[in-house]
Design a protein around this motif. Structure first.
Motif, PDB file in Angstrom:
ATOM      1  N   ARG A   1      -8.780  -3.399   2.894  1.00 17.43           N
ATOM      2  CA  ARG A   1      -9.062  -1.971   2.751  1.00 17.43           C
ATOM      3  C   ARG A   1     -10.567  -1.768   2.609  1.00 17.43           C
ATOM      4  NH1 ARG A   1      -5.170   1.723   1.891  1.00 17.43           N
ATOM      5  NH2 ARG A   1      -6.705   3.112   0.943  1.00 17.43           N
TER       6      ARG A   1
ATOM      7  N   GLY B   1       0.820  -1.204   0.000  1.00 13.44           N
ATOM      8  CA  GLY B   1       0.000   0.000   0.000  1.00 13.44           C
ATOM      9  C   GLY B   1       0.849   1.247   0.000  1.00 13.44           C
TER      10      GLY B   1
ATOM     11  N   SER C   1      -7.134   1.424   5.837  1.00 16.44           N
ATOM     12  CA  SER C   1      -6.496   0.111   5.872  1.00 16.44           C
ATOM     13  C   SER C   1      -6.692  -0.504   7.254  1.00 16.44           C
ATOM     14  CB  SER C   1      -4.998   0.233   5.571  1.00 16.44           C
ATOM     15  OG  SER C   1      -4.787   0.710   4.261  1.00 16.44           O
TER      16      SER C   1
END
Length: 459
Positions: A341, A295, A346
């Protein structure tokens, strides 16, 4: 034809084809009875009926399309009934909005939010009639401790670690029969994880074992068999517990979580014709699970352990290896770690064998706890997405598996369904054509395959 008057009797139910043979009947009055149910085809054959009254009965619902056979119905009276305005009458609201039949105003008796509301005025958007369910689809008659679906040469496969059968068992999805079928087996006397990797069009299988060493196999399409390619250093990886495969900057890696006192969680990198040791990550900590998170352009590897808080490693582009970044201090130990997510946020899901499992949200510089889930005896959990619906499967050695569904408004998981799975060791979501499957490998019982189905309660 003269009207039929069936008023003030003791009728409670009118079945299918009750008026067959009366095709010329124009007027039918069934009032002031105690009718609580009609059959779907009660009025079949009444093609000349123009006036129908069911006033002052005890009807709480009406079967879908019960008035469809009445092609020229001009007047309908349903007053004086106790309609329950739930999903079973959604079709009636739609029919009333589109029919040319004159219908006297009718009112809801329940539920409370619709009580005394005119049925004709109910907005269709108020009817939430779509629900889902996980139904048992296939039973695989053997225990397993890991499940990994993969695509190879346009076909769908599933790799299962079966220590009781001393094998990595590979199944193939049969698109005609819509079932998983036996395909091949790799000898693995104490298999704990069988990890498939497709690298440059070639299929490899990492067979991690508790005893006797771990190995990498290569699929030869010419001989249609797996051949041993290389060993994994038994001095470094002594007691593997989990494998995670991923790509960073175009290179393939896999990591093995080692749960022994003397081994080390280790990273291997693909180079030309094999996987080679790249980095020893985490030594002597009884590591149980790995989760790769890519991410914000920052690849991370989270290592959970039964002896300390999960550790977060971040990939250093300069050093070409993972560097310890910190701990997830909210939990003192974790058997499994997964992430998902939701919107821009997250989350981490962490299962614990003793104590509650945790759902944590990343706040930019740290994690904060958003939910605790009762889970004594949990070794496995898995968040997964089916269409737009997000679920969490949470297993236990002492009770049934719980399926939770994500509530977007509350930003939490809510209990959704219970599955009778004994001692699950993993959960795996596998789309197979138009079938959305959830696999639950069990250490003590059969491996169960559930199908996710969408149910329209208004049908």
């Amino acid at each position: 034809m003269w009207p039929r008057l069936l008023n003030s009797n003791k009728f409670t139910l009118i079945g299918d084809n009750a008026f067959m043979g009366l095709s010329h009947l124009q007027y039918l009055f069934i009032e002031n009875n105690d009718i609580w149910a009609l059959s779907r085809f009660t009025f079949r054959g009444l093609k000349s009926l123009t006036h129908l009254s069911l006033a002052n009965n005890n009807l709480q619902t009406l079967p879908r399309d019960v008035f469809r056979p009445l092609d020229i119905l001009s007047d309908l009276d349903l007053r004086g009934n106790s309609l329950n305005c739930d999903c079973k009458v959604k079709w009636l609201v739609e029919w009333l909005a589109n029919t040319n039949t004159t219908v006297a105003p009718i009112y809801c008796s329940s539920p409370p939010r619709f009580q005394e509301h005119k049925v004709q005025d109910l907005p269709l958007r108020e009817f939430d009639c779509i629900t889902t369910d996980f139904v048992l689809y296939q039973t695989l008659p053997f225990p397993a401790v890991s499940a990994e679906p993969f695509l190879y040469a346009s076909d769908l496969y599933l790799a299962l670690a079966q220590p009781s059968a001393s094998a990595c068992n590979i199944l193939k999805w049969d698109y005609v029969e819509r079932q998983l079928r036996d395909f091949d087996r790799i000898p693995a006397p104490s298999a704990v994880h069988c990890k498939p990797l497709v690298v440059d069009g070639q299929l490899y299988m990492v067979a991690a074992q508790l005893f006797g060493g771990s190995y990498i196999y290569h699929w030869d399409p010419n001989t249609t068999r797996f051949n041993k390619l290389q060993d994994i250093d038994p001095e470094r990886v002594r007691k593997p517990n989990d494998l995670e495969a991923f790509r960073i900057e175009g290179d393939w890696f896999f990591a093995i979580a080692d749960s022994s006192k003397a081994g080390a969680t280790s990273l291997y990198r693909w180079h030309q014709n094999g996987f080679y040791s790249h980095q020893a990550l985490h030594a002597w900590h009884r590591d149980t699970d790995l989760e790769f998170v890519d991410g914000e352009g920052k690849p991370r590897l989270i290592v959970s352990s039964s002896s300390q808080a999960p550790v977060i490693y971040q990939w250093s582009r300069a050093q070409k290896q993972f560097v310890a970044q910190g701990e997830v201090s909210q939990v003192p130990d974790a058997q499994a770690v997964k992430h998902f997510r939701a919107g821009r946020d997250s989350y981490l899901c962490l299962s614990r064998y003793i104590g509650d499992s945790k759902i944590l949200r990343w706040e930019g510089t740290r994690f904060s706890e958003v939910q605790a889930l009762p889970s004594r005896g949990s070794l496995a959990l898995q968040p997964f997405l089916v269409g737009e619906r997000r679920y969490l499967a949470l297993g236990s050695d002492f009770s049934f598996t719980q399926i939770y569904q994500w509530d977007e408004g509350r930003q939490k998981f809510v209990r959704f369904q219970e599955l009778a799975v004994q001692a699950p060791r993993a959960f795996c979501y596998m789309p197979a054509g138009d079938a959305q499957l959830l696999l639950a490998p069990s250490f003590k019982g059969q491996t169960l395959v559930y199908r996710h189905v969408v149910v329209d309660l208004s049908a």
